[in-house]
Scaffold this motif. Structure first.
Motif, PDB file in Angstrom:
ATOM      1  N   ARG A   1      -5.258  -3.311  -1.492  1.00 25.06           N
ATOM      2  CA  ARG A   1      -4.009  -4.326  -1.676  1.00 25.06           C
ATOM      3  C   ARG A   1      -3.973  -5.436  -1.052  1.00 25.06           C
ATOM      4  N   GLY A   2      -5.133  -5.589   0.084  1.00 27.05           N
ATOM      5  CA  GLY A   2      -5.237  -6.705   0.808  1.00 27.05           C
ATOM      6  C   GLY A   2      -4.675  -6.576   2.053  1.00 27.05           C
ATOM      7  N   ILE A   3      -4.110  -5.225   2.451  1.00 24.79           N
ATOM      8  CA  ILE A   3      -3.259  -5.083   3.678  1.00 24.79           C
ATOM      9  C   ILE A   3      -4.074  -5.290   4.895  1.00 24.79           C
TER      10      ILE A   3
ATOM     11  N   VAL B   1       0.904 -11.253   2.065  1.00 24.29           N
ATOM     12  CA  VAL B   1      -0.456 -10.993   1.466  1.00 24.29           C
ATOM     13  C   VAL B   1      -0.906 -12.301   0.529  1.00 24.29           C
ATOM     14  N   MET B   2      -1.750 -12.912   0.950  1.00 22.49           N
ATOM     15  CA  MET B   2      -2.192 -14.164  -0.030  1.00 22.49           C
ATOM     16  C   MET B   2      -3.128 -13.561  -1.338  1.00 22.49           C
ATOM     17  N   ARG B   3      -3.196 -14.686  -1.969  1.00 17.32           N
ATOM     18  CA  ARG B   3      -3.977 -14.299  -3.297  1.00 17.32           C
ATOM     19  C   ARG B   3      -5.499 -13.682  -3.030  1.00 17.32           C
ATOM     20  N   TYR B   4      -5.814 -14.606  -2.043  1.00 15.84           N
ATOM     21  CA  TYR B   4      -7.189 -14.105  -1.643  1.00 15.84           C
ATOM     22  C   TYR B   4      -7.451 -12.709  -0.706  1.00 15.84           C
ATOM     23  N   HIS B   5      -6.349 -12.074  -0.509  1.00 13.40           N
ATOM     24  CA  HIS B   5      -6.656 -11.024   0.476  1.00 13.40           C
ATOM     25  C   HIS B   5      -6.873  -9.605  -0.265  1.00 13.40           C
ATOM     26  N   PRO B   6      -6.482  -9.313  -1.625  1.00 14.05           N
ATOM     27  CA  PRO B   6      -6.987  -8.145  -2.109  1.00 14.05           C
ATOM     28  C   PRO B   6      -8.382  -8.261  -2.610  1.00 14.05           C
TER      29      PRO B   6
ATOM     30  N   ASN C   1       0.904  -1.096  -0.105  1.00 14.88           N
ATOM     31  CA  ASN C   1       0.003  -0.233  -0.055  1.00 14.88           C
ATOM     32  C   ASN C   1       0.741   1.205  -0.133  1.00 14.88           C
ATOM     33  N   ALA C   2       2.059   1.071   0.241  1.00 14.99           N
ATOM     34  CA  ALA C   2       3.099   2.221   0.516  1.00 14.99           C
ATOM     35  C   ALA C   2       3.644   2.402  -1.050  1.00 14.99           C
TER      36      ALA C   2
ATOM     37  N   SER D   1      -3.918  -0.796   8.668  1.00 18.71           N
ATOM     38  CA  SER D   1      -4.064  -1.800   9.597  1.00 18.71           C
ATOM     39  C   SER D   1      -2.881  -1.907  10.348  1.00 18.71           C
ATOM     40  N   SER D   2      -2.025  -1.132  10.341  1.00 18.05           N
ATOM     41  CA  SER D   2      -0.554  -1.283  11.255  1.00 18.05           C
ATOM     42  C   SER D   2      -0.427  -0.152  12.016  1.00 18.05           C
TER      43      SER D   2
END
Ligand code: IMP
Length: 429
Positions: free
Chosen positions: A129-131, A104-109, A37-38, A239-240
């Protein structure tokens, strides 16, 4: 020496350029949170480099560049960045990825998008980006670490469970989407494993050795204080923890070893995504600054929201992070403005505040209090020392330094590597 670098506003402050400046004298650069995401931009004699996961010190071959345990790594994106560097003649042999970093896995985004869609008008404006979903899985203890790529039998068992028992039922029953086949996914990730294997290490001994031999270590922050999961404008946050504390847990550096925290600020403010932004300019001045500053997201291309410098936000960041030195970037973008304003605090229901109000429903409706300044209306791109800056520009910087309670020791006067004015100490001397 250990330096933490944090973003002091809502991101996109020009951190990439400051990191590049410091990395020239650093032995180690560590990314400690966030993911792709950065977007950090570095402009050198060889052109422009845009990094999403790669630590910005990668252009210095002697600098060990670590993707720390607190980062969430999309292997597809990282491999693309490695290939792009190789195509430009740079072999990132100095890259190390912490075995403990999550993927970040394929399903996260996909889940990121689906969850945003469900929120409708209340969506956060994430980068898709699934972050968030990747960090959520880390906390739920169903995440995959980069080190898992080196354990095929473990990956097989866990993928079968997570995909079939957790992800597919939600995808098919709740969102009416197609399910994933975990065996296909396993084959895909084993392919990434082969390519990433040389870079994956336990970074604990590496970082401890660097500390023991007093190396210059730079903790490269991504995102920013106002996007912090705890201290930002929740839920309109990432989320961080992009604050100084997060840099430590995300790398394994003890708090007692930190020598300095540098806060990076932009001479005005920008924000991507939704959420409160009291000093926002929704008029032609905002449009002018956006155009002149090319304020469109490095990652998503979205137009950034623009506002005046908010000293209440910046002072809050300085206090939360223990900022001992500040960088004020992109000052040249204000070169043609006849008048400038700086927000010094807020009024809300008869009370005044010198810091962001924790209750965002109140923060959203507060009235900014402004101080006005004459613009300098001079091109400052060639300034290399304090005396080269026009006096109205110096007054603006001095007043911001007073308001935020930190010395401004680095001033960005343009996009190139050499367009800096430094004041005070030499960092990493
Ligand atoms: P996420 O990090 O993709 O979950 O997005 C959450 C919020 O953080 C959104 O408003 C994003 O626009 C914002 N965001 C995330 N990363 C960055 C960044 O690097 N710069 C600026 N905004 C960011």
């Amino acid at each position: 020496m250990v330096i933490i670098l944090v973003g002091g506003q809502w991101g996109d402050e020009g951190k990439g350029k400051v990191i590049d400046y410091l990395a020239a004298r650093a032995d180690m650069v560590i990314r400690s949170q966030g993911g792709n995401n950065a977007g950090h931009t570095v402009i050198t004699e060889d052109g422009e480099f845009k990094f999403q996961l790669m630590p910005s010190g990668i252009l210095y071959p002697k600098c060990t560049c670590i993707i720390g345990n607190g980062v969430v790594v999309d292997p597809i994106v990282l491999l693309k960045e490695i290939t792009q560097l190789q195509e430009r003649g740079i072999d990132p042999k100095n890259l190390v990825i912490s075995e403990r970093a999550h993927m970040v896995m394929r399903y996260h985004p996909l889940f990121d998008q689906l969850e945003e869609d469900v929120r409708g008008d209340d969506r956060l404006g994430t980068t898709w980006r699934g972050i968030g979903p990747a960090y959520a899985d880390k906390i739920r203890r169903i995440g995959f670490r980069i080190g898992d790529l080196q354990k095929e039998a473990f990956m097989r068992k866990k993928l079968a469970f997570v995909v079939d028992q957790v992800k597919n039922p939600i995808l098919t029953k709740l969102y009416e989407r197609e399910s994933y086949d975990w065996e296909t996914m396993l084959a895909e990730y084993m392919g990434y494993a082969k390519q990433l294997d040389p870079y994956i290490k336990d970074t604990f001994p590496l970082i401890q050795d660097a500390l023991d031999s007093n190396k210059n270590i730079l903790l490269e922050g991504a995102q920013a204080t106002m996007l912090d999961l705890d201290f930002g404008t929740y839920p309109y946050v990432t989320s961080s923890n992009p604050t100084a504390g997060g840099a430590l847990t995300g790398s394994g550096i003890p708090p007692t070893r930190v020598d300095l925290t540098i806060g990076v600020f932009k001479a005005y403010t920008s924000r991507v995504g939704y959420g409160p932004f009291p000093s926002e300019l929704t008029n032609e001045v905002g449009d002018q600054i956006r155009e002149r500053g090319h304020e469109f997201g490095t990652v998503t291309g979205r137009a950034r929201r623009i506002g005046w410098f908010d000293a209440a936000v910046a002072r809050y960041s300085c206090r939360l992070n223990g900022v001992g030195s500040a960088a004020l970037m992109r000052l040249d973008i204000l070169d043609d403005q006849p008048h400038l304003k700086v927000c010094t605090g807020y009024n809300f229901r008869g009370s005044t505040y010198d810091h962001p109000i924790a209750n965002i429903s109140h923060y959203k409706h507060c009235e900014p209090v402004y101080e006005e300044f004459p613009g300098w209306q001079t091109d400052i791109g060639a300034a290399r020392c304090w005396e080269d800056l026009p006096s109205a520009c110096r007054d603006y910087i001095e007043r911001i330094g007073e308001l935020i309670g930190a010395p401004i020791e680095l001033i960005g006067t343009g996009p190139r590597r050499d367009q800096f004015v430094t004041r005070g100490r030499t960092l990493f001397a």
